[in-house]
Design a protein around this motif. Structure first.
Motif, mmCIF file in Angstrom:
data_model
loop_
_atom_site.group_PDB
_atom_site.id
_atom_site.type_symbol
_atom_site.label_atom_id
_atom_site.label_comp_id
_atom_site.label_asym_id
_atom_site.label_seq_id
_atom_site.Cartn_x
_atom_site.Cartn_y
_atom_site.Cartn_z
ATOM 1 N N PHE A 18 -0.693 -1.943 10.724
ATOM 2 C CA PHE A 18 -1.095 -1.402 9.424
ATOM 3 C C PHE A 18 -1.947 -2.386 8.625
ATOM 4 O O PHE A 18 -2.449 -2.042 7.558
ATOM 5 C CB PHE A 18 0.123 -0.958 8.611
ATOM 6 N N TRP A 24 -7.469 1.917 8.881
ATOM 7 C CA TRP A 24 -6.706 2.697 7.907
ATOM 8 C C TRP A 24 -7.423 2.907 6.584
ATOM 9 O O TRP A 24 -7.176 3.900 5.909
ATOM 10 C CB TRP A 24 -5.358 2.020 7.631
ATOM 11 N N ARG A 27 -5.278 0.470 1.107
ATOM 12 C CA ARG A 27 -3.872 0.779 0.833
ATOM 13 C C ARG A 27 -3.601 0.701 -0.664
ATOM 14 O O ARG A 27 -4.394 0.161 -1.423
ATOM 15 C CB ARG A 27 -2.942 -0.171 1.585
ATOM 16 N N ILE A 122 6.332 2.178 5.585
ATOM 17 C CA ILE A 122 4.962 2.643 5.694
ATOM 18 C C ILE A 122 4.935 3.906 6.560
ATOM 19 O O ILE A 122 5.630 3.950 7.570
ATOM 20 C CB ILE A 122 4.076 1.559 6.349
ATOM 21 N N GLN A 123 4.188 4.889 6.267
ATOM 22 C CA GLN A 123 3.396 5.215 5.116
ATOM 23 C C GLN A 123 4.199 6.138 4.211
ATOM 24 O O GLN A 123 4.902 7.017 4.695
ATOM 25 C CB GLN A 123 2.117 5.929 5.540
ATOM 26 N N THR A 124 4.015 5.985 2.913
ATOM 27 C CA THR A 124 4.759 6.763 1.930
ATOM 28 C C THR A 124 4.764 8.252 2.250
ATOM 29 O O THR A 124 5.810 8.896 2.279
ATOM 30 C CB THR A 124 4.143 6.573 0.524
ATOM 31 N N THR A 149 7.086 1.039 -0.611
ATOM 32 C CA THR A 149 6.342 1.835 0.363
ATOM 33 C C THR A 149 4.861 1.726 0.015
ATOM 34 O O THR A 149 4.502 1.383 -1.111
ATOM 35 C CB THR A 149 6.733 3.338 0.331
ATOM 36 N N TYR A 150 4.012 2.016 1.006
ATOM 37 C CA TYR A 150 2.586 2.158 0.694
ATOM 38 C C TYR A 150 1.927 3.082 1.696
ATOM 39 O O TYR A 150 2.514 3.440 2.722
ATOM 40 C CB TYR A 150 1.864 0.818 0.593
ATOM 41 N N THR A 151 0.709 3.485 1.348
ATOM 42 C CA THR A 151 -0.040 4.391 2.213
ATOM 43 C C THR A 151 -1.532 4.120 2.055
ATOM 44 O O THR A 151 -1.939 3.132 1.442
ATOM 45 C CB THR A 151 0.324 5.860 1.927
ATOM 46 N N PHE A 152 -2.341 5.007 2.618
ATOM 47 C CA PHE A 152 -3.792 4.880 2.632
ATOM 48 C C PHE A 152 -4.409 6.218 2.234
ATOM 49 O O PHE A 152 -3.798 7.264 2.415
ATOM 50 C CB PHE A 152 -4.274 4.510 4.048
ATOM 51 N N ALA A 164 -4.940 6.667 -1.894
ATOM 52 C CA ALA A 164 -3.579 6.247 -1.538
ATOM 53 C C ALA A 164 -2.627 6.473 -2.704
ATOM 54 O O ALA A 164 -1.512 6.981 -2.511
ATOM 55 C CB ALA A 164 -3.576 4.782 -1.110
#
Length: 194
Positions: A18, A24, A27, A122-124, A149-152, A164
């Motif tokens: 990630f 990706w 983020r 990961i990912q939210t 948490t995190y995402t893209f 994100a």
């Protein structure tokens, strides 16, 4: 908020792959890694169970594919594995939900008498959200530490694109507002768990 003495922390897909920004994109939530580490530390120091989930992608070229360095856990997670006083489980999966991995997470939780799970990772809006939804459907009390948490950003149908942050907020609203999980801050969870 109450965090049970046997609540399981489920750390979802905190993997090196990630970090590949070219794959990706951008983020959100830059503090997520520190928050995930803090949750693991408190869970291990209080003897609570920790579940480490790893996504073994079957897609060629995925940064999370088996046999590729990106499949491994981020260094701060790997360094903490095996260090706690409580039970620990490694679940591997090739789909979004940790409940559809190996070994069977639900069976392990039931056998241990665990009814509350706290999610981070990961990912939210992908594996964290899917695991939370399934956990809620299966009758677990699910808590999502949102800022752990995190995402893209993603592009969907009709040329629609969401950042994100937008995706993460939509996920939080769906989970919390839809009754699948309680979405809270890491600080809320840490305060309740200490």
């Amino acid at each position: 908020m109450d965090i049970a003495q046997n609540a399981a922390l489920v750390v979802v897909d905190v993997q090196k792959g990630f970090e590949e920004v070219d794959f990706w994109g951008t983020r959100n939530n830059p503090a997520a890694d520190d928050n995930i580490a803090a949750l693991i530390d408190v869970w291990q120091s209080t003897g609570r169970p920790v579940v480490f989930v790893r996504h073994d992608s079957v897609k060629p070229g995925s940064p999370l594919r088996t046999g590729y360095e990106g499949n491994g856990f981020k260094e701060y997670v790997e360094r903490r594995r095996g260090k706690g006083n409580g039970a620990e489980l490694l679940v591997t999966k090739s789909v979004n939900s940790a409940f559809l991995g190996t070994p069977d997470l639900g069976a392990w939780l039931r056998e241990a008498g665990i009814s509350q799970v706290v999610l981070a990772g990961i990912q939210t809006n992908m594996c964290v959200e899917t695991t939370a939804r399934m956990g809620g459907n299966l009758g677990y009390e699910v808590v999502v530490a949102f800022d752990a948490t995190y995402t893209f950003g993603l592009e969907g149908p009709f040329g629609w694109r969401q950042s994100a942050d937008e995706l993460a907020r939509a996920s939080a609203v769906s989970l919390h507002g839809g009754g699948f999980a309680m979405v809270v801050t890491t600080e809320d969870v840490l305060t309740a768990a200490k």
